[in-house]
Enzyme design. Sequence first.
Site, PDB file in Angstrom:
ATOM      1  N   ARG A   1      53.604-108.341  66.731  1.00  0.00           N
ATOM      2  CA  ARG A   1      54.245-107.310  65.896  1.00  0.00           C
ATOM      3  C   ARG A   1      54.842-106.174  66.726  1.00  0.00           C
ATOM      4  O   ARG A   1      55.087-105.080  66.219  1.00  0.00           O
ATOM      5  CB  ARG A   1      53.299-106.748  64.835  1.00  0.00           C
ATOM      6  CG  ARG A   1      52.766-107.811  63.898  1.00  0.00           C
ATOM      7  CD  ARG A   1      52.391-107.252  62.548  1.00  0.00           C
ATOM      8  NE  ARG A   1      51.976-108.335  61.666  1.00  0.00           N
ATOM      9  CZ  ARG A   1      50.711-108.728  61.519  1.00  0.00           C
ATOM     10  NH1 ARG A   1      49.749-108.105  62.172  1.00  0.00           N
ATOM     11  NH2 ARG A   1      50.412-109.719  60.732  1.00  0.00           N
TER      12      ARG A   1
ATOM     13  N   LYS B   1      69.489-102.363  69.449  1.00  0.00           N
ATOM     14  CA  LYS B   1      69.885-103.539  68.669  1.00  0.00           C
ATOM     15  C   LYS B   1      69.480-104.792  69.425  1.00  0.00           C
ATOM     16  O   LYS B   1      69.820-104.943  70.607  1.00  0.00           O
ATOM     17  CB  LYS B   1      71.394-103.562  68.422  1.00  0.00           C
ATOM     18  CG  LYS B   1      71.832-102.696  67.269  1.00  0.00           C
ATOM     19  CD  LYS B   1      73.294-102.955  66.921  1.00  0.00           C
ATOM     20  CE  LYS B   1      73.737-102.093  65.767  1.00  0.00           C
ATOM     21  NZ  LYS B   1      75.191-102.184  65.509  1.00  0.00           N
TER      22      LYS B   1
ATOM     23  N   GLU C   1      84.335-101.610  76.549  1.00  0.00           N
ATOM     24  CA  GLU C   1      83.304-100.833  75.832  1.00  0.00           C
ATOM     25  C   GLU C   1      83.199 -99.402  76.385  1.00  0.00           C
ATOM     26  O   GLU C   1      82.661 -98.531  75.724  1.00  0.00           O
ATOM     27  CB  GLU C   1      81.941-101.543  75.903  1.00  0.00           C
ATOM     28  CG  GLU C   1      81.924-102.935  75.280  1.00  0.00           C
ATOM     29  CD  GLU C   1      81.751-102.940  73.749  1.00  0.00           C
ATOM     30  OE1 GLU C   1      81.683-101.859  73.145  1.00  0.00           O
ATOM     31  OE2 GLU C   1      81.692-104.060  73.187  1.00  0.00           O
TER      32      GLU C   1
ATOM     33  N   LYS D   1      76.864 -92.812  73.551  1.00  0.00           N
ATOM     34  CA  LYS D   1      76.096 -93.714  72.680  1.00  0.00           C
ATOM     35  C   LYS D   1      74.773 -93.052  72.265  1.00  0.00           C
ATOM     36  O   LYS D   1      74.346 -93.198  71.111  1.00  0.00           O
ATOM     37  CB  LYS D   1      75.850 -95.058  73.368  1.00  0.00           C
ATOM     38  CG  LYS D   1      75.117 -96.005  72.440  1.00  0.00           C
ATOM     39  CD  LYS D   1      75.371 -97.455  72.671  1.00  0.00           C
ATOM     40  CE  LYS D   1      74.742 -98.276  71.535  1.00  0.00           C
ATOM     41  NZ  LYS D   1      74.855 -99.701  71.710  1.00  0.00           N
TER      42      LYS D   1
ATOM     43  N   GLU E   1      72.211 -97.446  61.677  1.00  0.00           N
ATOM     44  CA  GLU E   1      73.551 -97.669  61.135  1.00  0.00           C
ATOM     45  C   GLU E   1      73.581 -97.491  59.622  1.00  0.00           C
ATOM     46  O   GLU E   1      74.136 -98.314  58.896  1.00  0.00           O
ATOM     47  CB  GLU E   1      74.034 -99.081  61.534  1.00  0.00           C
ATOM     48  CG  GLU E   1      75.559 -99.175  61.665  1.00  0.00           C
ATOM     49  CD  GLU E   1      76.008-100.434  62.377  1.00  0.00           C
ATOM     50  OE1 GLU E   1      75.561-100.679  63.508  1.00  0.00           O
ATOM     51  OE2 GLU E   1      76.799-101.178  61.813  1.00  0.00           O
TER      52      GLU E   1
ATOM     53  N   ARG F   1      76.877 -94.607  63.422  1.00  0.00           N
ATOM     54  CA  ARG F   1      76.750 -95.699  64.393  1.00  0.00           C
ATOM     55  C   ARG F   1      77.799 -96.786  64.153  1.00  0.00           C
ATOM     56  O   ARG F   1      78.221 -97.467  65.086  1.00  0.00           O
ATOM     57  CB  ARG F   1      75.331 -96.292  64.353  1.00  0.00           C
ATOM     58  CG  ARG F   1      75.129 -97.329  65.442  1.00  0.00           C
ATOM     59  CD  ARG F   1      73.683 -97.669  65.691  1.00  0.00           C
ATOM     60  NE  ARG F   1      73.601 -98.578  66.828  1.00  0.00           N
ATOM     61  CZ  ARG F   1      72.501 -98.879  67.489  1.00  0.00           C
ATOM     62  NH1 ARG F   1      71.366 -98.344  67.132  1.00  0.00           N
ATOM     63  NH2 ARG F   1      72.532 -99.711  68.526  1.00  0.00           N
TER      64      ARG F   1
ATOM     65  N   ASN G   1      81.517 -99.861  66.211  1.00  0.00           N
ATOM     66  CA  ASN G   1      82.117-101.176  65.960  1.00  0.00           C
ATOM     67  C   ASN G   1      83.642-101.135  66.033  1.00  0.00           C
ATOM     68  O   ASN G   1      84.300-102.100  65.663  1.00  0.00           O
ATOM     69  CB  ASN G   1      81.687-101.695  64.579  1.00  0.00           C
ATOM     70  CG  ASN G   1      80.189-101.939  64.537  1.00  0.00           C
ATOM     71  OD1 ASN G   1      79.597-102.371  65.515  1.00  0.00           O
ATOM     72  ND2 ASN G   1      79.575-101.638  63.398  1.00  0.00           N
TER      73      ASN G   1
ATOM     74  N   HIS H   1      85.704-104.193  66.783  1.00  0.00           N
ATOM     75  CA  HIS H   1      84.839-105.378  66.706  1.00  0.00           C
ATOM     76  C   HIS H   1      85.175-106.292  65.525  1.00  0.00           C
ATOM     77  O   HIS H   1      84.955-107.488  65.612  1.00  0.00           O
ATOM     78  CB  HIS H   1      83.361-104.963  66.646  1.00  0.00           C
ATOM     79  CG  HIS H   1      82.816-104.520  67.971  1.00  0.00           C
ATOM     80  ND1 HIS H   1      83.315-103.443  68.662  1.00  0.00           N
ATOM     81  CD2 HIS H   1      81.822-105.031  68.753  1.00  0.00           C
ATOM     82  CE1 HIS H   1      82.648-103.292  69.797  1.00  0.00           C
ATOM     83  NE2 HIS H   1      81.744-104.254  69.885  1.00  0.00           N
TER      84      HIS H   1
ATOM     85  N   HIS I   1      86.040-109.789  66.537  1.00  0.00           N
ATOM     86  CA  HIS I   1      85.145-110.871  66.135  1.00  0.00           C
ATOM     87  C   HIS I   1      85.939-112.025  65.523  1.00  0.00           C
ATOM     88  O   HIS I   1      85.673-113.195  65.792  1.00  0.00           O
ATOM     89  CB  HIS I   1      84.113-110.333  65.135  1.00  0.00           C
ATOM     90  CG  HIS I   1      83.107-111.351  64.726  1.00  0.00           C
ATOM     91  ND1 HIS I   1      83.287-112.154  63.631  1.00  0.00           N
ATOM     92  CD2 HIS I   1      81.945-111.733  65.282  1.00  0.00           C
ATOM     93  CE1 HIS I   1      82.268-112.984  63.522  1.00  0.00           C
ATOM     94  NE2 HIS I   1      81.428-112.747  64.519  1.00  0.00           N
TER      95      HIS I   1
ATOM     96  N   HIS J   1      83.934-111.513  74.895  1.00  0.00           N
ATOM     97  CA  HIS J   1      83.670-110.514  73.849  1.00  0.00           C
ATOM     98  C   HIS J   1      84.421-109.203  74.126  1.00  0.00           C
ATOM     99  O   HIS J   1      85.097-108.664  73.236  1.00  0.00           O
ATOM    100  CB  HIS J   1      82.165-110.266  73.757  1.00  0.00           C
ATOM    101  CG  HIS J   1      81.809-109.144  72.821  1.00  0.00           C
ATOM    102  ND1 HIS J   1      81.964-109.241  71.457  1.00  0.00           N
ATOM    103  CD2 HIS J   1      81.350-107.890  73.060  1.00  0.00           C
ATOM    104  CE1 HIS J   1      81.605-108.094  70.900  1.00  0.00           C
ATOM    105  NE2 HIS J   1      81.228-107.264  71.836  1.00  0.00           N
TER     106      HIS J   1
HETATM  107  N1  GLY Z   1      77.083-102.225  69.930  1.00  0.00           N
HETATM  108  C1  GLY Z   1      77.120-101.433  68.789  1.00  0.00           C
HETATM  109  C2  GLY Z   1      75.847-100.694  68.531  1.00  0.00           C
HETATM  110  O1  GLY Z   1      74.985-100.671  69.383  1.00  0.00           O
HETATM  111  O2  GLY Z   1      75.684-100.135  67.491  1.00  0.00           O
END
Ligand code: GLY
Length: 367
Positions: A121, A143, A185, A227, A237, A242, A246, A249, A253, A267
């Site tokens: 956990r 993430k 990025e 960030k 998010e 947040r 994107n 993206h 994508h 990517h």
């Molecule tokens: N790569 C986008 C984020 O970390 O929210």
Amino acid sequence: MAVIAVDTPGGSYEVRIGAGLLADAASHCAPLLRKHNVAIITDGNVARCWRATVEASFAASGYATYWFELPPGESSKSWPQLGALLEWLLEREIERGDAILALGGGMVGDITGLAASLLKRGCRFIQLPTTLLAQVDSSVGGKTAVNMGVGKNLVGAFHQPALVLADLCALDTLPPRELRAGYAEVVKYGILGDADFFAWCEANAAALLAGDPQAREYAVAASVAAKARIVGKDERETSGARALLNLGHTFGHALEAQTGFSDRLLHGEGVALGMVLAARFSARRGLIAARDAERIAAHIAATGLPARLAELGLDCDGQTLVAHMLHDKKMDAGTLPFVLLRANGDAFLDRSVELADVAAFLDGELG
Ligand code: GLY
């Protein structure tokens, strides 16, 4: 060494950025380790370049290291590999209070983070990102995910690392194409929220890509600081802050899906072209001046990243690309929020975009 603090409800930690941190990994990690053996997850390519360095650092400090080497490539970020990794960690009797280490790019960091979130956990993990993309984006913010048959990153968890060590020397062993893809990025932080940083990128991208140490440290530290500010406000998010990360993206994508998530379009290359498309689409909607959108396109092109959809030579129409977007995990009750631009350095989340308009726009760009 630059040190950026990340402070979220799910955990507070430091991102340390500098040259030579992997050679000194043991002393950075020691305060977070309770035992004298350490589990390290990596892939075959990264192991060839960096395993000996990291192993020597831990051995010199009296630690034994256990290594789990994934096959290189995005296909290792899978449910079966996650299961194998968890079994391996359990066999090594990793406990909740232990920290496991992820040495590598986004694939290694994402699957290790998810394993850490699940093991008993939740145990701690430390990110040792070795690609530019991982240093400025995926290793920071918690993430974690694996890919599933129907799409990328569809099963995951928010689980913050306990420490991130971004060794700028690792960038020296990256293929130039991968370094450039990671740069997408970096410049993203300028385009979405900091016009001055975008101007810095215009002036310094060539030096950064050529290996200039000051440019690299500044770019990585500025990106991580941006960030950290965003995930500090909106870790999960939920508020929309947040989601701005994107930028590029959703378009990117769709292009990655259309090219089969293959080497045809990395990517970061999809994100670069996706940001240009987001800028041009914003201009079409009268949100940003066309000349500002073209300034973004010109900078992306100058770094050698794709900046025109037509240059991909895709054999499809706009509707086909939009169909890929419908599998996006950001789909929300039938609408897809798009990150668009009011200005260079001012992104926002637009929930009013009609997908038919996106398809018509893409038809024009494909031609
Ligand atoms: N790569 C986008 C984020 O970390 O929210």
